[in-house]
Design an enzyme around this catalytic site. Structure first.
Site, PDB file in Angstrom:
ATOM      1  N   HIS A  44      26.686  17.197   6.765  1.00  0.00           N
ATOM      2  CA  HIS A  44      26.574  15.884   7.402  1.00  0.00           C
ATOM      3  C   HIS A  44      26.829  16.010   8.906  1.00  0.00           C
ATOM      4  O   HIS A  44      27.375  17.013   9.378  1.00  0.00           O
ATOM      5  CB  HIS A  44      27.555  14.912   6.748  1.00  0.00           C
ATOM      6  N   GLU A  46      28.948  14.708  10.927  1.00  0.00           N
ATOM      7  CA  GLU A  46      30.334  14.882  11.378  1.00  0.00           C
ATOM      8  C   GLU A  46      30.742  16.361  11.302  1.00  0.00           C
ATOM      9  O   GLU A  46      31.416  16.878  12.203  1.00  0.00           O
ATOM     10  CB  GLU A  46      31.302  14.064  10.507  1.00  0.00           C
ATOM     11  N   ARG A 177       2.817  10.428   9.168  1.00  0.00           N
ATOM     12  CA  ARG A 177       2.826  11.038   7.826  1.00  0.00           C
ATOM     13  C   ARG A 177       3.954  12.054   7.694  1.00  0.00           C
ATOM     14  O   ARG A 177       4.586  12.172   6.650  1.00  0.00           O
ATOM     15  CB  ARG A 177       1.494  11.753   7.562  1.00  0.00           C
ATOM     16  N   GLU A 281      -2.252   3.663   3.164  1.00  0.00           N
ATOM     17  CA  GLU A 281      -3.362   3.939   4.090  1.00  0.00           C
ATOM     18  C   GLU A 281      -4.669   3.365   3.569  1.00  0.00           C
ATOM     19  O   GLU A 281      -5.727   3.958   3.743  1.00  0.00           O
ATOM     20  CB  GLU A 281      -3.473   5.442   4.343  1.00  0.00           C
ATOM     21  N   GLY A 283      -7.669   1.549   1.009  1.00  0.00           N
ATOM     22  CA  GLY A 283      -8.457   0.669   1.856  1.00  0.00           C
ATOM     23  C   GLY A 283      -8.046  -0.809   1.767  1.00  0.00           C
ATOM     24  O   GLY A 283      -6.917  -1.135   1.414  1.00  0.00           O
ATOM     25  N   THR A 285      -8.852  -3.253  -0.235  1.00  0.00           N
ATOM     26  CA  THR A 285      -8.495  -3.845  -1.529  1.00  0.00           C
ATOM     27  C   THR A 285      -7.037  -3.513  -1.865  1.00  0.00           C
ATOM     28  O   THR A 285      -6.278  -4.359  -2.337  1.00  0.00           O
ATOM     29  CB  THR A 285      -9.438  -3.293  -2.626  1.00  0.00           C
TER      30      THR A 285
HETATM   31  N1  LIG Z   1     -10.050   2.806   8.669  1.00  0.00           N
HETATM   32  C1  LIG Z   1      -9.067   2.936   7.815  1.00  0.00           C
HETATM   33  O1  LIG Z   1      -7.882   2.865   8.174  1.00  0.00           O
HETATM   34  C2  LIG Z   1      -9.373   3.158   6.373  1.00  0.00           C
HETATM   35  C3  LIG Z   1      -8.368   3.635   5.537  1.00  0.00           C
HETATM   36  C4  LIG Z   1      -8.656   3.781   4.189  1.00  0.00           C
HETATM   37  C5  LIG Z   1      -9.911   3.457   3.723  1.00  0.00           C
HETATM   38  N2  LIG Z   1     -10.867   3.017   4.562  1.00  0.00           N
HETATM   39  C6  LIG Z   1     -12.176   2.633   4.042  1.00  0.00           C
HETATM   40  O2  LIG Z   1     -11.968   1.642   3.062  1.00  0.00           O
HETATM   41  C7  LIG Z   1     -13.012   1.718   2.101  1.00  0.00           C
HETATM   42  C8  LIG Z   1     -12.391   1.629   0.733  1.00  0.00           C
HETATM   43  O3  LIG Z   1     -11.648   0.444   0.607  1.00  0.00           O
HETATM   44  P1  LIG Z   1     -11.797  -0.479  -0.671  1.00  0.00           P
HETATM   45  O4  LIG Z   1     -11.154  -1.759  -0.332  1.00  0.00           O
HETATM   46  O5  LIG Z   1     -13.217  -0.490  -1.067  1.00  0.00           O
HETATM   47  O6  LIG Z   1     -11.015   0.288  -1.803  1.00  0.00           O
HETATM   48  P2  LIG Z   1      -9.546   0.942  -1.946  1.00  0.00           P
HETATM   49  O7  LIG Z   1      -8.521  -0.037  -1.554  1.00  0.00           O
HETATM   50  O8  LIG Z   1      -9.525   2.277  -1.333  1.00  0.00           O
HETATM   51  O9  LIG Z   1      -9.490   1.180  -3.502  1.00  0.00           O
HETATM   52  C9  LIG Z   1      -9.476   0.077  -4.329  1.00  0.00           C
HETATM   53  C10 LIG Z   1      -9.485   0.526  -5.768  1.00  0.00           C
HETATM   54  O10 LIG Z   1      -8.215   1.041  -6.156  1.00  0.00           O
HETATM   55  C11 LIG Z   1      -7.972   0.743  -7.513  1.00  0.00           C
HETATM   56  N3  LIG Z   1      -6.715   0.020  -7.730  1.00  0.00           N
HETATM   57  C12 LIG Z   1      -5.867   0.166  -8.757  1.00  0.00           C
HETATM   58  N4  LIG Z   1      -4.837  -0.653  -8.680  1.00  0.00           N
HETATM   59  C13 LIG Z   1      -5.027  -1.372  -7.584  1.00  0.00           C
HETATM   60  C14 LIG Z   1      -4.293  -2.398  -6.994  1.00  0.00           C
HETATM   61  N5  LIG Z   1      -3.144  -2.868  -7.489  1.00  0.00           N
HETATM   62  N6  LIG Z   1      -4.775  -2.916  -5.876  1.00  0.00           N
HETATM   63  C15 LIG Z   1      -5.895  -2.462  -5.331  1.00  0.00           C
HETATM   64  N7  LIG Z   1      -6.657  -1.490  -5.856  1.00  0.00           N
HETATM   65  C16 LIG Z   1      -6.218  -0.947  -6.977  1.00  0.00           C
HETATM   66  C17 LIG Z   1      -9.131  -0.141  -7.962  1.00  0.00           C
HETATM   67  O11 LIG Z   1     -10.099   0.703  -8.555  1.00  0.00           O
HETATM   68  P3  LIG Z   1     -10.043   1.045 -10.106  1.00  0.00           P
HETATM   69  O12 LIG Z   1     -10.048  -0.273 -10.810  1.00  0.00           O
HETATM   70  O13 LIG Z   1     -11.245   1.868 -10.330  1.00  0.00           O
HETATM   71  O14 LIG Z   1      -8.800   1.776 -10.288  1.00  0.00           O
HETATM   72  C18 LIG Z   1      -9.719  -0.643  -6.678  1.00  0.00           C
HETATM   73  O15 LIG Z   1     -11.090  -0.924  -6.768  1.00  0.00           O
HETATM   74  C19 LIG Z   1     -13.734   2.997   2.356  1.00  0.00           C
HETATM   75  O16 LIG Z   1     -14.991   2.718   2.923  1.00  0.00           O
HETATM   76  C20 LIG Z   1     -12.883   3.728   3.344  1.00  0.00           C
HETATM   77  O17 LIG Z   1     -13.686   4.462   4.248  1.00  0.00           O
HETATM   78  C21 LIG Z   1     -10.627   2.872   5.876  1.00  0.00           C
END
Ligand SMILES: NC(=O)c1ccc[n+]([C@@H]2O[C@H](COP(=O)([O-])OP(=O)(O)OC[C@H]3O[C@@H](n4cnc5c(N)ncnc54)[C@H](OP(=O)(O)O)[C@@H]3O)[C@@H](O)[C@H]2O)c1
Length: 352
Positions: A44, A46, A177, A281, A283, A285
């Protein structure tokens, strides 16, 4: 104490699940010893600070957190302090661990050492915000991070996202990261972008966070990069009961929930595994369901000086969204920093 806080900061990303702690020994107005907690399992702050400090009977010890009074991987610091008997201990804050809180101070006072608490407490709390959350709730501290265009797109309508931001912002993300225990992404990001989600720093040693991928419906394919890395950190895939994911180092079974998987349950499980920090990170969704689930503590949104457009292009936060402006997630303490050609917006989710 400022010096002690700066020393503590040097342990960032290496002390989890322990806090970052710094310590300075002052005798006759001069610093005669200093140290910090460098790595979980190692001495630690200290102990490091007192190692070469000599006689401390007339010294004041400045420490950023209450000295520990319990046996962990190392013996209690208060025993060592009681033996070395400094005149005074000044601590920035009490240990928030409910099992420890106040006992360290009580032991020091019982040993006849003067104790003062609260110097630069705000700064000390900020430094250890993740540790404080984890130790008091069992949940990790969650940051939602993304890179978007000025019109809020994180990819084009075809899913292309390389690269939204410039080199300086991308390097910044690798530094981030390097400090995180885990990184979380949705299955679509893995399928579309095929990222490696590792830490790549130009300077020296880097540490990969554990990769956690959400896959509710066996959408992931095992040929993706995250399953074939040379990395000290594993790839975990969160799935509903009875589902699997080829290539995962480990499956985490999570109940189904809004948007796919129950993210509260996942955070609880990650916290139980001593994951104190999670970087989401994307996407869009995944961000949407993380906000809906109320698991996000902080946002770090990079904004690039670009316009992408397109109704089908993914935005930073997808999902259904809210009906009324009064339901919006509110942010506080917003800070804007230029990073190369881009801007980083940081803010805390107002949970009050
Ligand atoms: N610029 C940036 O910072 C950045 C970063 C990351 C991604 N991106 C872009 O984002 C795009 C993808 O984003 P997206 O919105 O289409 O998809 P996403 O968030 O990457 O994936 C969503 C998928 O994850 C699964 N999932 C399981 N549990 C979930 C929950 N509780 N909440 C959400 N999703 C869950 C679902 O698929 P299942 O039902 O099949 O499991 C859902 O369709 C890509 O084009 C990528 O290039 C950009």
């Amino acid at each position: 104490m400022e010096r002690a806080l700066a020393l503590a900061e040097r342990g960032r990303g290496r002390t989890s699940p322990n806090p970052m702690v710094g310590c300075v020994v002052v005798r006759d107005g001069k610093i005669v010893g200093e140290g910090f907690h460098e790595r979980a399992g190692e001495p630690h702050a200290e102990v490091n600070a007192l190692r070469h400090a000599g006689d401390v009977s007339s010294a004041t010890i400045y420490v950023t957190l209450e000295p520990c009074a319990h046996h962990g991987k190392t013996p209690p610091c208060v025993d060592m302090l009681a033996e070395r008997k400094p005149r005074r201990v000044v601590a920035a804050m009490q240990d928030p661990n409910p099992k420890v809180s106040g006992q360290g101070f009580a032991a020091l006072r019982a040993a006849g050492i003067e104790v003062e608490i609260g110097l630069l407490e705000e700064e000390a709390r900020q430094l250890n915000e993740a540790f404080i959350k984890h130790v008091s709730t069992g949940l990790p501290f969650v940051i939602a991070k993304c890179a978007m265009s000025l019109d809020g797109k994180i990819a084009t309508r075809t899913g292309d996202s390389k690269w939204v931001t410039g080199e300086a912002a991308r390097l910044f993300v690798h530094r981030l990261r390097n400090e995180m225990d885990a990184i979380l992404v949705g299955s679509r990001t893995v399928m579309l972008d095929d990222p490696s989600l590792t830490t790549r720093l130009p300077e020296g040693e880097s540490r990969d966070p554990i990769r956690v991928i959400l896959d509710a419906d066996e959408y992931l394919l095992s040929d993706r990069r995250v399953f074939h890395l040379e990395s000290a950190a594993p790839t975990w895939v969160a799935v509903p009961e009875g589902k699997s994911a080829d290539g995962a180092d480990q499956l985490i079974e999570v109940p189904r929930g809004a948007g796919g998987l129950d993210l509260w349950a996942l955070m609880r499980e990650l916290g139980r595994r001593d994951i104190t920090t999670v970087l989401i990170e994307g996407g869009g969704t995944t961000h949407a369901s993380a906000f809906e689930a109320g698991i996000v503590d902080k946002i770090m949104f990079f904004i690039a000086p670009k316009i992408v457009g397109g109704r089908e292009a993914v935005t930073a936060v997808e999902g259904r969204g809210i009906e009324f402006m009064s339901e919006a997630i509110r942010l506080r303490d917003m800070k804007i920093t230029p990073i190369g050609v881009d801007y980083l917006i940081e803010a805390y989710v107002d949970k009050g």
